[in-house]
Design a protein around this motif. Structure first.
Motif, PDB file in Angstrom:
ATOM      1  N   LYS A  42       0.835  -1.190   0.000  1.00  0.00           N
ATOM      2  CA  LYS A  42       0.000   0.000   0.000  1.00  0.00           C
ATOM      3  C   LYS A  42       0.877   1.249   0.000  1.00  0.00           C
ATOM      4  O   LYS A  42       1.929   1.292   0.622  1.00  0.00           O
ATOM      5  CB  LYS A  42      -0.893   0.035   1.245  1.00  0.00           C
ATOM      6  N   ASN A  43       0.409   2.256  -0.734  1.00  0.00           N
ATOM      7  CA  ASN A  43       0.995   3.603  -0.678  1.00  0.00           C
ATOM      8  C   ASN A  43      -0.171   4.573  -0.682  1.00  0.00           C
ATOM      9  O   ASN A  43      -0.778   4.826  -1.713  1.00  0.00           O
ATOM     10  CB  ASN A  43       1.912   3.858  -1.873  1.00  0.00           C
ATOM     11  N   GLY A  44      -0.492   5.082   0.487  1.00  0.00           N
ATOM     12  CA  GLY A  44      -1.693   5.889   0.606  1.00  0.00           C
ATOM     13  C   GLY A  44      -2.915   5.028   0.375  1.00  0.00           C
ATOM     14  O   GLY A  44      -3.095   3.983   0.990  1.00  0.00           O
ATOM     15  N   SER A  45      -3.753   5.447  -0.542  1.00  0.00           N
ATOM     16  CA  SER A  45      -4.965   4.685  -0.840  1.00  0.00           C
ATOM     17  C   SER A  45      -4.758   3.678  -1.970  1.00  0.00           C
ATOM     18  O   SER A  45      -5.668   2.930  -2.301  1.00  0.00           O
ATOM     19  CB  SER A  45      -6.100   5.645  -1.221  1.00  0.00           C
ATOM     20  N   GLY A 126      -8.875  -5.150   4.717  1.00  0.00           N
ATOM     21  CA  GLY A 126      -9.974  -4.378   4.163  1.00  0.00           C
ATOM     22  C   GLY A 126      -9.915  -4.255   2.656  1.00  0.00           C
ATOM     23  O   GLY A 126     -10.918  -3.890   2.016  1.00  0.00           O
ATOM     24  N   ASP A 127      -8.751  -4.568   2.060  1.00  0.00           N
ATOM     25  CA  ASP A 127      -8.588  -4.498   0.604  1.00  0.00           C
ATOM     26  C   ASP A 127      -8.863  -5.832  -0.083  1.00  0.00           C
ATOM     27  O   ASP A 127      -8.575  -5.980  -1.275  1.00  0.00           O
ATOM     28  CB  ASP A 127      -7.154  -4.059   0.257  1.00  0.00           C
ATOM     29  N   LEU A 128      -9.394  -6.808   0.634  1.00  0.00           N
ATOM     30  CA  LEU A 128      -9.592  -8.136   0.049  1.00  0.00           C
ATOM     31  C   LEU A 128     -10.430  -8.078  -1.224  1.00  0.00           C
ATOM     32  O   LEU A 128     -10.141  -8.779  -2.196  1.00  0.00           O
ATOM     33  CB  LEU A 128     -10.254  -9.065   1.062  1.00  0.00           C
ATOM     34  N   GLY A 129     -11.461  -7.260  -1.217  1.00  0.00           N
ATOM     35  CA  GLY A 129     -12.300  -7.159  -2.409  1.00  0.00           C
ATOM     36  C   GLY A 129     -11.524  -6.684  -3.623  1.00  0.00           C
ATOM     37  O   GLY A 129     -11.692  -7.219  -4.734  1.00  0.00           O
ATOM     38  N   GLU A 130     -10.635  -5.711  -3.419  1.00  0.00           N
ATOM     39  CA  GLU A 130      -9.812  -5.198  -4.515  1.00  0.00           C
ATOM     40  C   GLU A 130      -8.821  -6.253  -5.002  1.00  0.00           C
ATOM     41  O   GLU A 130      -8.592  -6.407  -6.207  1.00  0.00           O
ATOM     42  CB  GLU A 130      -9.061  -3.945  -4.046  1.00  0.00           C
ATOM     43  N   ILE A 131      -8.239  -7.001  -4.076  1.00  0.00           N
ATOM     44  CA  ILE A 131      -7.287  -8.048  -4.442  1.00  0.00           C
ATOM     45  C   ILE A 131      -7.982  -9.132  -5.266  1.00  0.00           C
ATOM     46  O   ILE A 131      -7.473  -9.573  -6.313  1.00  0.00           O
ATOM     47  CB  ILE A 131      -6.651  -8.658  -3.179  1.00  0.00           C
ATOM     48  N   ILE A 132      -9.141  -9.553  -4.807  1.00  0.00           N
ATOM     49  CA  ILE A 132      -9.881 -10.605  -5.519  1.00  0.00           C
ATOM     50  C   ILE A 132     -10.276 -10.131  -6.912  1.00  0.00           C
ATOM     51  O   ILE A 132     -10.246 -10.896  -7.876  1.00  0.00           O
ATOM     52  CB  ILE A 132     -11.097 -11.030  -4.690  1.00  0.00           C
ATOM     53  N   LYS A 159     -14.553  -7.255   9.415  1.00  0.00           N
ATOM     54  CA  LYS A 159     -15.786  -7.317   8.620  1.00  0.00           C
ATOM     55  C   LYS A 159     -15.489  -7.728   7.178  1.00  0.00           C
ATOM     56  O   LYS A 159     -16.241  -8.491   6.566  1.00  0.00           O
ATOM     57  CB  LYS A 159     -16.492  -5.961   8.647  1.00  0.00           C
ATOM     58  N   ALA A 160     -14.380  -7.203   6.613  1.00  0.00           N
ATOM     59  CA  ALA A 160     -14.051  -7.536   5.227  1.00  0.00           C
ATOM     60  C   ALA A 160     -13.757  -9.018   5.074  1.00  0.00           C
ATOM     61  O   ALA A 160     -14.235  -9.669   4.138  1.00  0.00           O
ATOM     62  CB  ALA A 160     -12.851  -6.698   4.770  1.00  0.00           C
TER      63      ALA A 160
END
Length: 288
Positions: A42-45, A126-132, A159-160
């Motif tokens: 991650k770098n920022g968002s 929390g980034d799991l959706g983006e990774i998938i 929650k993610a």
């Protein structure tokens, strides 16, 4: 507008854009899909998959005295690669007993069959959706791996992960499984005060059992639970002797290491595969 005013306006706009670019994070690098293991960075968002250049290689046969756990996770991983139904896996128990090493061993064993590993820190779940989403159209099969997993109240990753495991309307896809390790079976802490608070007082919760269910519901969403236990003394010594042999110690040196190996584990306060390997490396360096 005359040409001079237009030129001045363009110059000002270019300077503003240059200042904005200086504040923006750089664009993520392209994904090296030739890699067999990745880390989520991650770098920022912005996040991206970074290929791992130097993989901590470990073989399935290097892991001693966890034969039952090894056979179950090998079977589950093989079914996953064959397109058969497979489960997400939660490995819990004593530290240093081979939980994370077993995941790395699966990568070594099945990388040539299309298995890939993505390591995700707990703080980035929390980034799991983006990774998938990134890997959803890839032909490879991916294990998303999170080590030493546990959560405190209010953490976003809880929650993610819960949603991705079993609960979201969006399917994670047939090419994704989640393997996680933890030193605790229930991934959120449970406090004695919560039992004391289950009273009929005016400010008490009407349905305290539902609060407890929320605490354990994440663990329940893993299809396979594998438990790991501290090794007995003879098992610990077997692992010491195995690593001494792998590191090139002659047989007489291996037998001579017994007393020091036991002293080493007493000083460390743990009989585990990790401690056994650390001793073997130290002994080999001093005697071979």
């Amino acid at each position: 507008m005359n040409p001079q005013d237009l030129s001045t306006l363009i110059g000002r706009a270019e300077r503003v854009l240059a200042q904005l670019e200086a504040w923006l994070p750089p664009a993520p690098p392209p994904i090296d899909w030739d890699a067999i293991a990745f880390r989520w960075r991650k770098n920022g968002s912005r996040g991206w998959l970074e290929g791992v250049r130097h993989i901590a290689a470990i073989r399935s046969q290097d892991l001693q005295h966890i034969d039952r756990q090894k056979s179950i996770i090998e079977r589950n991983t093989r079914h996953f690669l064959e397109g058969k139904p497979a489960n997400n896996v939660l490995m819990t128990g004593a530290r240093g007993t081979g939980k994370s090493s077993l995941v790395k061993a699966m990568l070594s064993q099945f990388a040539d069959k299309g298995l890939r590993l993505i390591e995700v820190d707990k703080s980035d779940l929390g980034d799991l959706g983006e990774i998938i989403e990134l890997i959803s159209t890839r032909p490879e099969h991916f294990i998303i791996f999170s080590d030493d997993l546990s959560f405190e109240e209010g953490e976003a990753g809880y929650k993610a992960l819960k949603s991705v495991l079993d609960g979201s309307v969006a399917s994670p896809g047939d090419n994704v499984l989640i393997y996680a390790t933890s030193n605790r079976r229930h991934l959120m802490p449970e406090y004695m005060k919560e039992n004391l608070g289950t009273s009929t007082a005016a400010d008490g919760e009407i349905h305290p059992g539902e609060a407890v269910e929320e605490k354990v519901s994440l663990s329940e969403r893993f299809g396979l639970w594998l438990s790991f236990y501290p090794f007995k003394q003879d098992d610990y010594l077997d692992i010491v002797y195995y690593w001494l042999g792998e590191l090139g110690c002659p047989a007489d040196q291996i037998q001579a290491a017994r007393t020091e190996a036991l002293q080493w584990t007493l000083e460390r306060g743990s009989r585990s595969g990790r401690v056994a390997r650390q001793f073997a490396r130290d002994w080999t360096a001093r005697h071979v």
